[in-house]
Design an enzyme around this catalytic site. Structure first.
Site: not given
Length: 500
Positions: A345, A431, A468
């Site tokens: 991320s 996501d 995610h």
């Protein structure tokens, strides 16, 4: 008096007496920018952990302090400062019980818990420092432990439960008796293949770590793997002289100075620390001689450390990560052409930016659901997290902050014709935090403008079901980790041998 309250928020805080709901909600203090409150009730007082300004000249304080006010509607605005943590310590959180106040602290980068007897009887006219309140520091096995509170829901209990672990200590469930100042180890995760090599740590090791520790029963002990694996915390000098914490883990038997491969992990955003708790998945790499290093760069950590890596200061996070990577090579912990990096991320942004800045530093990298196209994302306020991220990365509507974002954006700073290392980029179709297109765009641009022979080893792996945080379930997580490890071994041409 029992009260329902919103205990952690930067908006206005309201409370309500649960046995007198007709009076409705009444505010503790009006909302103030960047001010946070942690609110607990005890014996007619609200105890408040806050960074609210102490005087009118401040925006906020450097960290949190403890204040209190009487739990009456007409008196809640009359705050009295109870305690400051001290110059070398910060308060992260608190938990309150009938007879004890438990504080979660950070001291020189080390997590600590301490207990203070309640009620606090001090002269509130003169704020105290933490040590003036005779705290008991809960004993932990080492200064590199990850500490997570257990289910401590009984207000009248004097027992506090923690789950404690470190890179070399499998998860421990420990009950601390806050009244007697002793502890009991309830359970420790078993590592079957290494059980015979576990070392035992008892009270003699613990008593030297913290002050105010009363000796415990001789039967109280825990086991660790420090005989097999070295785990040390050092500090690396960054570009501006700031010391960056770096935790280094390797096998005492398999590691070879100047020859071993290694992985550098980084994140550096939202005030989050890297997870350095026990993880059995690492054993397969450690047994092959790999070095695993965790860089706590600016942007994570406590309030001041976080702010030092946000907005225009984001370049600090990137420079910190690069400094840690160069240190591993310079000191011979990792061979020069065998250092890899992993970032997830916002950590993917970190690794991607360093690859642009120093293409030769890493020999391979894994970018997991990475935030790579930050300029375009921050310019689109219709995306779910864009406006919230203005506080973290900057507001692109402000020219100076937009220029800072553009200066390190991984997508916008790819270097034409330059040789890039092999990179595995993962993306998730569902996501909602990082768009799937960010990974796809970055991979396509790398293949288009960088060295044509090197860019063939930049791979995009897309999961069409997950979000995610990947697919749920232990086995799917193991599959993903195995794929990441296999890619790195293949990239370093270690796939045909069992040890490095």
């Amino acid at each position: 008096m029992t009260v329902n309250s919103n205990t952690r928020t930067s908006s206005e805080v309201f409370v309500m007496e649960s046995d007198n709901v007709r009076e409705g909600l009444w505010p503790i203090r009006k909302r103030a920018d960047k001010v946070q409150y942690f609110l607990e009730h005890h014996n007619g007082f609200f105890y408040i952990l806050t960074n609210a300004p102490v005087n009118d000249t401040e925006m906020t304080t450097e960290g949190y302090y403890l204040a209190r006010c009487q739990a009456e509607n007409s008196l809640v605005d009359r705050w009295q400062i109870v305690m400051y943590p001290g110059s070398d310590c910060t308060i992260q959180d608190m938990d309150i019980f009938h007879g004890n106040l438990v504080l979660f602290l950070q001291k020189n980068g080390t997590p600590l818990f301490c207990s203070i007897n309640m009620p606090i009887d001090v002269d509130i006219q003169e704020p105290k420092e933490l040590n003036d309140l005779n705290p008991w520091y809960l004993p932990i096995p080492s200064n590199m432990c990850s500490i997570i509170p257990g289910s401590n829901n009984d207000f009248m209990s004097s027992t506090y439960r923690l789950v404690v672990s470190s890179p070399v200590i499998p998860d421990l469930t420990v009950d601390y008796d806050l009244r007697k100042r002793t502890f009991t180890v309830l359970h420790q995760e078993e590592v079957t293949s290494l059980s015979a090599n576990l070392g035992t740590v008892g009270k003699s090791n613990v008593s030297s770590i913290q002050q105010n520790l009363q000796l415990v029963e001789t039967s109280q002990s825990w086991s660790d793997l420090s005989k097999l694996y070295s785990c040390k915390r050092i500090e690396v000098i960054s570009h501006d002289g700031v010391l960056i914490p770096l935790v280094i883990l390797y096998s005492r038997e398999a590691h070879r100075y100047g020859e071993s491969p290694g992985i550098l992990y980084g994140y550096g955003a939202y005030g989050e620390d890297l997870d350095k708790s026990w993880c059995s998945e690492r054993l397969s790499l450690l047994s092959r001689g790999w070095v695993l290093a965790f860089a706590d760069v600016r942007g994570g950590g406590d309030l001041s450390w976080h702010q030092a890596g946000t907005k225009a200061n984001k370049i600090n996070s990137i420079q910190d990560f690069a400094a840690c990577g160069m240190h591993l090579i310079k000191e011979g912990l990792v061979q020069q052409n065998r250092l890899c990096a992993i970032g997830s991320s916002a950590g993917g942004l970190l690794v991607g930016a360093v690859i642009n800045m120093l293409p030769d530093l890493f020999s391979a990298a894994v970018l997991k659901v990475p935030f790579l196209d930050i300029c375009n994302t921050m310019l689109d306020p219709t995306l779910p997290l864009t406006v919230l991220d203005y506080e973290e990365f900057g507001d692109p509507n402000i020219p100076a902050e937009f220029e800072a974002i553009c200066s390190y954006s991984p997508y916008d700073n790819l270097s034409p014709g330059v040789c890039y290392p092999p990179v595995l980029v993962t993306a998730s179709f569902n996501d909602t935090r990082v768009g799937i297109w960010e990974a796809a765009k970055w991979v396509a641009k790398v293949r288009d403008i960088t060295c044509t022979s090197c860019s063939q080893s930049v791979i995009l792996k897309t999961n069409m079901q997950s979000g995610h945080f990947g697919e749920g379930g232990r086995f799917m997580h193991c599959d993903e980790t195995a794929y990441d490890y296999a890619f790195l071994m293949k990239a370093l041409r270690l796939d045909d041998i069992t040890t490095a």
